[in-house]
Scaffold this active site. Sequence first.
Site, short mmCIF file in Angstrom:
data_model
loop_
_atom_site.label_atom_id
_atom_site.label_comp_id
_atom_site.label_asym_id
_atom_site.label_seq_id
_atom_site.Cartn_x
_atom_site.Cartn_y
_atom_site.Cartn_z
N GLY A 70 -17.64 38.22 -28.04
CA GLY A 70 -17.94 38.88 -29.31
C GLY A 70 -18.64 37.94 -30.28
O GLY A 70 -19.55 38.36 -31.03
N THR A 71 -18.24 36.69 -30.29
CA THR A 71 -18.84 35.72 -31.20
C THR A 71 -20.34 35.58 -30.93
O THR A 71 -21.16 35.57 -31.86
CB THR A 71 -18.15 34.34 -31.04
OG1 THR A 71 -16.76 34.51 -31.30
CG2 THR A 71 -18.73 33.30 -31.98
N ASN A 148 -9.64 42.75 -37.75
CA ASN A 148 -8.73 42.22 -36.74
C ASN A 148 -7.37 41.83 -37.31
O ASN A 148 -6.36 41.88 -36.62
CB ASN A 148 -9.37 41.01 -36.04
CG ASN A 148 -10.03 40.05 -37.00
OD1 ASN A 148 -10.96 40.42 -37.72
ND2 ASN A 148 -9.55 38.82 -37.04
N HIS A 199 -12.18 41.05 -23.58
CA HIS A 199 -10.77 40.65 -23.57
C HIS A 199 -9.95 41.36 -24.64
O HIS A 199 -8.72 41.27 -24.64
CB HIS A 199 -10.63 39.12 -23.68
CG HIS A 199 -10.90 38.52 -25.02
ND1 HIS A 199 -9.87 38.15 -25.86
CD2 HIS A 199 -12.04 38.23 -25.68
CE1 HIS A 199 -10.39 37.63 -26.97
NE2 HIS A 199 -11.70 37.67 -26.87
N THR A 235 -28.65 34.08 -14.85
CA THR A 235 -28.09 34.88 -13.75
C THR A 235 -26.82 35.59 -14.21
O THR A 235 -25.94 34.97 -14.81
CB THR A 235 -27.79 33.97 -12.53
OG1 THR A 235 -29.02 33.39 -12.13
CG2 THR A 235 -27.18 34.76 -11.38
N CYS A 323 -7.82 32.69 -34.51
CA CYS A 323 -8.68 31.51 -34.64
C CYS A 323 -8.20 30.58 -35.75
O CYS A 323 -8.55 29.42 -35.76
CB CYS A 323 -10.12 31.93 -34.91
SG CYS A 323 -10.68 33.19 -33.78
N1 PLP Z 1 -15.02 39.94 -34.23
C1 PLP Z 1 -13.77 40.40 -34.36
C2 PLP Z 1 -13.49 41.53 -35.32
C3 PLP Z 1 -12.74 39.84 -33.63
O1 PLP Z 1 -11.49 40.30 -33.77
C4 PLP Z 1 -13.04 38.76 -32.74
C5 PLP Z 1 -11.96 38.08 -32.01
O2 PLP Z 1 -10.84 37.94 -32.52
C6 PLP Z 1 -14.37 38.35 -32.62
C7 PLP Z 1 -15.34 38.96 -33.38
C8 PLP Z 1 -14.75 37.26 -31.67
O3 PLP Z 1 -14.68 37.74 -30.34
P1 PLP Z 1 -14.60 36.73 -29.10
O4 PLP Z 1 -13.21 36.20 -29.08
O5 PLP Z 1 -14.89 37.55 -27.90
O6 PLP Z 1 -15.63 35.69 -29.33
#
Ligand code: PLP
Length: 381
Positions: A70-71, A148, A199, A235, A323
């Site tokens: 996601g990041t 989140n 995940h 890939t 985080c």
């Molecule tokens: N955006 C939101 C709203 C999230 O909750 C998270 C992860 O906690 C992320 C982005 C980042 O996702 P990833 O852990 O897959 O990098």
Amino acid sequence: MIYLDNNATTKPAPEVFNAMRVALDASFGNPSSATSLGSEAKKLVDEARRSLAGLIGAASTSEIVFTSCGTESDNWAIVGTLEATGKNHVVTTTVEHDAIRKLCQNLEKTGVRVSWIEVDEEGALDLDTLRSELCDDTAVVSIMLANNETGILFPIDEIGEIVRANSNALFHVDGVNAVGKIPIDLKKSNVDLFSLSAHKFHGPKGIGALYVRDGVEIAPMFTGGGQERGMRPGTEAVHQIAGIGAAAEFVRDLTPMKTVAALRDRFETAILQCIPNAYLTGTAVPAKRLPNTSNICFENTNGEMILHRLNELEIYVSTGSACNAHGRTASAVLQAMNVPYSRAMGAVRFSLGRFDQVSDVERVIEVLPPIVDDLRSISNS
Ligand code: PLP
């Protein structure tokens, strides 16, 4: 083990293991190879793309670009838009995940102008300010669908209409913590870019996607071969992609989320009733929150100590965003919502999931009140 930390990550579904095993074993070929082994791998990638497109209501599979998480999707959406448009203004909110918040803070240092839209104590976004901040130089508006930490939902349909009616900016939605929990139908929306991560919905870590609406142009993530239409070459991680595809199928049916919502409501009501000076963070309106999340502030106690006490009993929760679990300051999201310090430091996020049972929730309802009581008496003595 009682796992109430599903917004941090989820347990991979058995179907996900099976799909990944096949991709690592019998179908280990390179999807770009002209051999039949390569074709088999390509078939797995195509199937997964179809499953994911179906899950989020994309109009076409070509709108799904696989990323590592996601990041990455969040960073790429913003940076790729700034680069492609040559514009210099971003609109976002004060309660985004660090993947957007810290990126935008860094962009500000390089001269990009960022408008930070604030929320009220209920967590609702100031849409009038959002409207007034849009201008010709706005490259992208980036707003999360589900928070989140609090589970609060932003009205992305309404926001999308505001963005379309008042600017030429692209609309990016961080949907990472919403996918698999609530219905999402992007083809009916004004969303141009949408981030997700496997995940968070019972898939493996290390694989995500960026939805890029057909016709929308952003700068490529990398330079290299032609994979992912040349936008994110490299890939393909076929096993990870097979995993996200299986996870998309696993969460496609949202019926189990009704059970999760009922469990969450039962838990929340009991905890707020039996623990004094416990406050729900943000709106109590169920339709404005994810069905699985309760962020509760236990005033005059410490969320991290509650987490450790629960951890000793193999009950897993979070104090906010995973985080910043070791941070010593109150969560930036709660600060942005003006939650008083004495409450914000006692915040605990309980995020339920499809594998949680009634007995799990009953156990937490039983053990939590004496823990909070004990911690309060220690800090008062
Ligand atoms: N955006 C939101 C709203 C999230 O909750 C998270 C992860 O906690 C992320 C982005 C980042 O996702 P990833 O852990 O897959 O990098």
